[in-house]
Structure formats: structure tokens, C-alpha cells
Design an enzyme around this catalytic site. Sequence first.
Site, PDB file in Angstrom:
ATOM      1  N   CYS A 106       0.848  -1.193   0.000  1.00  0.00           N
ATOM      2  CA  CYS A 106       0.000   0.000   0.000  1.00  0.00           C
ATOM      3  C   CYS A 106       0.884   1.245   0.000  1.00  0.00           C
ATOM      4  CB  CYS A 106      -0.950  -0.055   1.201  1.00  0.00           C
ATOM      5  SG  CYS A 106      -2.169   1.264   1.254  1.00  0.00           S
ATOM      6  N   ASP A 126      -8.808  -3.744  -7.110  1.00  0.00           N
ATOM      7  CA  ASP A 126      -8.279  -2.521  -6.490  1.00  0.00           C
ATOM      8  C   ASP A 126      -8.313  -1.376  -7.506  1.00  0.00           C
ATOM      9  OD1 ASP A 126      -6.992  -0.640  -4.944  1.00  0.00           O
ATOM     10  OD2 ASP A 126      -5.092  -1.726  -4.840  1.00  0.00           O
ATOM     11  N   HIS A 137      -7.415  -4.979  -2.668  1.00  0.00           N
ATOM     12  CA  HIS A 137      -6.293  -4.283  -2.065  1.00  0.00           C
ATOM     13  C   HIS A 137      -6.034  -4.866  -0.668  1.00  0.00           C
ATOM     14  CE1 HIS A 137      -3.817  -0.561  -1.521  1.00  0.00           C
ATOM     15  NE2 HIS A 137      -4.077  -0.798  -0.246  1.00  0.00           N
TER      16      HIS A 137
END
Length: 307
Positions: free
Chosen positions: A197, A244, A275
Site C-alpha cells: 500500500c 483494487d 487491495h
Amino acid sequence: MTSLTEKTTTRSLSVSKIPQEAFDWYDEYAHGDIDRRTFLSRLGTLSVTGLSLSVVANALTPNYAQAEQVSFNDPDITASYLEFDSPNGHGRARGYLVIPNNVNADNKSPAVLVAHENRGLNPYIKDVARRLAKAGFIAFAPDALFPLGGYPGNDDEGRAMQKTLDGNKIEGDFMDAATLMKNHEFTTGKVGMVGFCYGGYLTNALAAAMPDTINAGAPYYGTPAKSNIDKIKAPLQLHFAELDQRVNATWPEYEKTLKANKVDYKAYIYAKANHGFHNDSTARYQEKNAELAWQRTLAFFKENLNA
């Protein structure tokens, strides 16, 4: 209060029972686009047969008791905290250092820098560092929240704390950590980087900013570097989740730039994954995809850091 039965149900909950909207809303919440009240309010509008609001909410938020794959007591590794000077960052920084017990000044190993999400050095990221050490690498995971006292023990507070910090200084802390690993007495001087991330963004950013230090980068669902993409020398192995939309929207232009600059890269998109699919503390985790991505990552580092 959530009952023991509900907690057990939460952890055994089939992802297929949670509507995709819930995952999308959690992503918005986790990245600061909506607050917790809005997130829970939206969840309350869903009709999920046989599951209470608290069960769905708890399934989506981390339970780090589920995330340990390698114990800090594992006999093959030694884990400790290391403070270091960070002139390019906050002046002083700290990270979680994990060294294989067979590594020393006479038997050196490549290093891998581990970059956390947007909430500090949580237990999942420390476990990732231990997994790398178990595979034979020196692993170092800095905590961006060290200037504020370190990861506070929960992600909500950690996310709010990290949001108050200067992003350029966070990047500086990680850059100085990379330099520390390059020069560490037990390393070969080769440094890889993996991040998740926000940490995926940092991996892209350091590959661009430190082309002579980062020798291989494996960003997981990370957005591109903001500058100096044309300076990247390191091979990249990029991991994306099919569902995502937020991060994936940045990939076509990034890929075009990587191709234009003849960067050696390989991108993988994992089917039906959200995600955060590598994070084994929430319902977003997909074991098959996570294990496949991780084995690819280890092979990538072995190929590019051991040469």
C-alpha cells in the site's frame, strides 16, 4: 460488545459472503477518504444474511493475532529494534531488524527493506520482516511513527498519527534506512525493498530516488513514484489486486513510463483479489494469491540480490 462466538465467526467468515461494496468502503476508510462513522453507516445499509454488522466490520479490520507466520522466538532468527540517524528525515528513526542466525561479518547476506502501510509498523509488517529473515535475508522495517512514539497498538490511531507527518521526511527516514542497510557490516551491500500500500509507493519512490542503492523492488498495490521514474535502474516486480480500482487506475501510465525508460519489470494482477490481499489479518486476505505473490517475491530477491 462482540461475543466470543461472533469473534470466532468473524475469523472463519467466507469472503464470498461479504459484498464487494464493503471491501471498497473499507479501502476508502483505510485511506482516509471517509471516517469510521461513515464506513459503519454504509455497512449498516447492506443486507448480509446471517451476519451482524459487527461481524462484517470486524472481519474487514485487522486482527493481528491471526497474522503471525514466523515467531519472534524462531531459533533461526534474531529480532531487535535499531535506532539510526536520519538526516534526510526526522533526524532520528527506528526500525525492526531481523537477522538470520547464520549471518555475520564473515557470512554476509543481502538486505531487504520492508515498508509498512499508512499506519506504522504493525504486527503484520514485523511478521513479514521475520519471514524474509527466515528465507535468509537481513530484513529491516522502519517505523514512520517513531517521531511520535511509534506504532500505538491499533491501526486507527496509527493512521491518524501518520497523516500528521511530513511525507517527505518519512521518505527521508526510509532512504536513510536503505543507506544503513547498504553499509551494514553483515550485508553484502545489496538492498532490495518490498512494501505494501503506502509502502508500495515508498518502494517505487526509493527505486527512483536511490537508483544506486535499491537493487530490486517489489511493490504490492503501490502507486507510482512522483518523480525521477526515468532514473530507475533496479528491476521491479509489481503486484496488483484485480479489484483494487484506486491503485490500478495509476498503472497504465506508470507502465508506459517504465517501458519508455527500458526498466526491467514484471507486473502481476491477482484475480478476484482486493487491495491488501497479502495481509493475513483481515477478510481481504487470499491465501492462494498471497502465497503465490510471496514465493514470486522471494525468488525475485534471490535472483537479483544474490548475483
